[in-house]
Design an enzyme around this catalytic site. Structure first.
Site: not given
Ligand code: ATP
Ligand code: MN
Length: 545
Positions: A61, A202, A222, A240, A244-245, A259, A326
């Site tokens: 991003r 996002k 988040h 990031s 989390k994932t 997420d 990704r």
């Protein structure tokens, strides 16, 4: 075959300024989108049937090119600054018209989807993409309506995503050719000049982060989330790359989402905003992350990866395009998920941090003060990777573990979390998924298996009877022993070859926390300030200069 353009499709697009829609495809299923992407040269197939695409110049991003239109809807509520950069309404309209003119005669892919798995807090989306693979991305990441659902709705929010369209900064008011601009009055997100698909995901997160506190008294977060066998929900906040994932994808727990979630008022519980996952795949290994590995199949997308030469096997170690490789897959590709993607009030909250200084313990328990302090701080570290000239890891602080996505002032979200912690019995943990045995360069990354064991121990109550002791500087509670994890790992000071070097590094990190918190210090309650690390006065002054 693709559905030919109909009047009703044109009607759907008219609301977005389109006068023609001659080569427009509506809600194509994945097979047709994959075919279109291949025919148009947007990607290639991997040996497992996934679609492999490049995102071009932008492999992440671009936060400096994310704007919000400042008008009567937003002027007094948005927290304007470096994160929420204002954009003029008439410049938005100008860009919108230019984008429509650019797109109108091209093949376009339209998708209708939801954001928000709870009916009380759900956005109806309409997404127009220039690229077929972007449309597949939206199919995977947003919530998919039932086959029978009528989606000819007046959308609550729309996205127009045209990577091939570039703005002219001199006349369009952007910083450079690429942009992502939210307009809450027109209810449109414009994306141009970048093919990084995460901008769409996002972008809608930003929309919900603005709307939900206002309209539903709901806390947007988040975080990832999952549910245990006893129906107990856990959420995992983190910036990031903090896990989390990876950590929410746990074969023993039902995945709610990886997420973005909302936490409803009262006994309402949590719900996913999305319908899929967007996992990092750098160095992905089947034995360490089997569920994600197996999700990379037909219908999934892999971004910015490369093959083992002469094969169609993805070489996950290849960082030649970016470290931020990704995969995007529908959540249904994970074997153990919550259906629908909702859960009860969480009993456990984890703050994940990839601490590259090797200072924070791999697991510690936080009281309310420390929880609020760490939530507002939102600490993690950016590690020197491919970036030229960066030698030392950089500490970054991002309020609520996601400040760049938050249109309102961070204290608004922190207050909501504090209120929820008062209302519900919830244990809060700080997890360092980063370095141990020294900082980046000296120490090593925490073993994923150890982090998983620590989290499982917290979730299953194995730590209820364990003794804790306070970290001398950070004041967080460190367990004395955790079954299945080497005891010396739990106390970071014991993992360093030179304990004095640890003390110095800990003191440096504490100073950074305090310096970062200066901006909240005046407004923060004594209770929150009690969660601050102890800092020797000279060090604190030196940093504050
Ligand atoms: P984003 O917000 O960008 O999606 P994320 O928080 O979901 O980021 P992950 O995709 O889970 O982050 O990335 C964590 C990465 O770190 C993975 O590649 C994972 O394999 C790796 N990793 C290595 N050690 C650990 C650990 N101890 N805990 C968690 N992740 C680890
Ligand atoms: Mn993630």
């Amino acid at each position: 075959m693709a559905i030919p353009t109909t009047t009703s499709l044109l009607d759907r697009l008219r609301a977005l300024g389109f006068a023609r829609a001659t080569r427009t495809y509506l809600n194509l299923p994945p097979a047709e989108l994959v075919e279109a992407a291949l025919c148009r040269g947007e990607g290639v197939l991997t040996n497992t049937g996934a679609l492999m695409c490049d995102t071009g110049k932008f492999t992440g991003r671009s936060p400096k090119d994310r704007f919000i239109v400042r008008d009567e809807t937003t002027a007094s509520s948005v927290w304007w600054g470096d994160i929420n950069i204002p954009f003029e309404a008439d410049k938005f309209d100008q860009l919108h018209h230019k984008m429509v003119a650019y797109l109108e005669d091209k093949e376009l892919y339209v998708r209708e989807a939801y954001a928000g798995a709870h009916p009380d807090a759900q956005l109806k989306l309409r997404i127009i993409t220039e690229l077929a693979w972007h449309n597949l991305f939206c199919y995977n990441l947003f919530l998919r309506p039932d086959a029978a659902a009528d989606t000819s709705w007046l959308a609550d929010f729309s996205i127009i995503c045209a990577p091939g369209f570039e703005a002219d900064p001199a006349v369009d008011g952007t910083r450079q050719a690429n942009f992502a601009i939210l307009n809450f009055t027109k209810k449109v997100l414009l994306i141009g000049g970048t093919a990084y698909a995460g901008e769409m995901k996002k972008g809608i997160f930003g929309v919900l982060n603005f709307l939900l506190p206002h309209t539903q008294d709901t806390l947007p977060m988040h975080c990832s989330a999952n549910i245990g066998a006893r129906g107990d929900a856990a959420v995992f906040f983190g910036l990031s790359g903090t896990g989390k994932t990876t950590l929410s994808t746990d074969p023993n727990r039902h995945l709610v989402g990886d997420d973005e979630h909302g936490w409803l008022p009262g006994q309402g519980g949590i719900f996913n905003f999305e319908g899929g996952c967007y996992a990092k795949v750098i160095d992905l290994a089947a034995d360490k992350e089997p569920e994600i590995w197996q999700a990379i199949k037909f219908g999934s997308i892999v971004e910015n990866t490369r093959f083992v030469p002469g094969t169609r096997t993805v070489d996950y170690a290849n960082k030649s395009v970016t470290e931020n490789t990704r995969t995007a897959y529908p959540i249904t590709y994970i074997p153990n998920i919550a259906v629908p993607s909702v859960g009860p009030v969480p009993t456990h909250i984890f703050f994940l941090t990839a601490d590259a200084t090797g200072v924070l313990p791999p697991l510690s328990k936080l009281d309310k003060s420390h929880a609020m302090y760490h939530f507002l701080s939102g600490y993690t570290a950016k590690v020197a990777g491919t970036e030229m000239g960066v030698v030392e890891p950089q500490a970054t602080f991002s309020a609520c573990f996601g400040a760049v996505f938050l249109p309102l002032h961070p204290t608004r979200y922190a207050e909501m979390l504090g209120q929820k912690m008062d209302e519900h019995p919830v244990s809060v943990w700080l997890v360092n998924t980063g370095w141990t045995g020294g900082g980046y360069g000296t120490g090593t990354r925490m073993r994923l298996s150890h982090t998983r064991t620590l989290i499982t121990a917290a979730l299953t109550g194995q730590l209820d009877a364990v003794k804790f002791r306070s970290h001398p500087l950070f004041g967080v509670q460190v367990p004395a022993a955790v079954p299945g994890v080497p005891t010396e790992l739990l106390d970071p000071r014991r993992t360093w070859a030179d304990p004095a070097a640890y003390d110095q590094a800990a003191s440096n990190l504490a100073s950074k926390f305090v310096a970062n918190f200066e901006k909240y210090a005046a407004a923060a309650s004594p209770e929150i300030l009690a969660g601050a690390p102890l800092v020797a006065e000279p060090a604190r002054q030196a940093f504050a200069v």
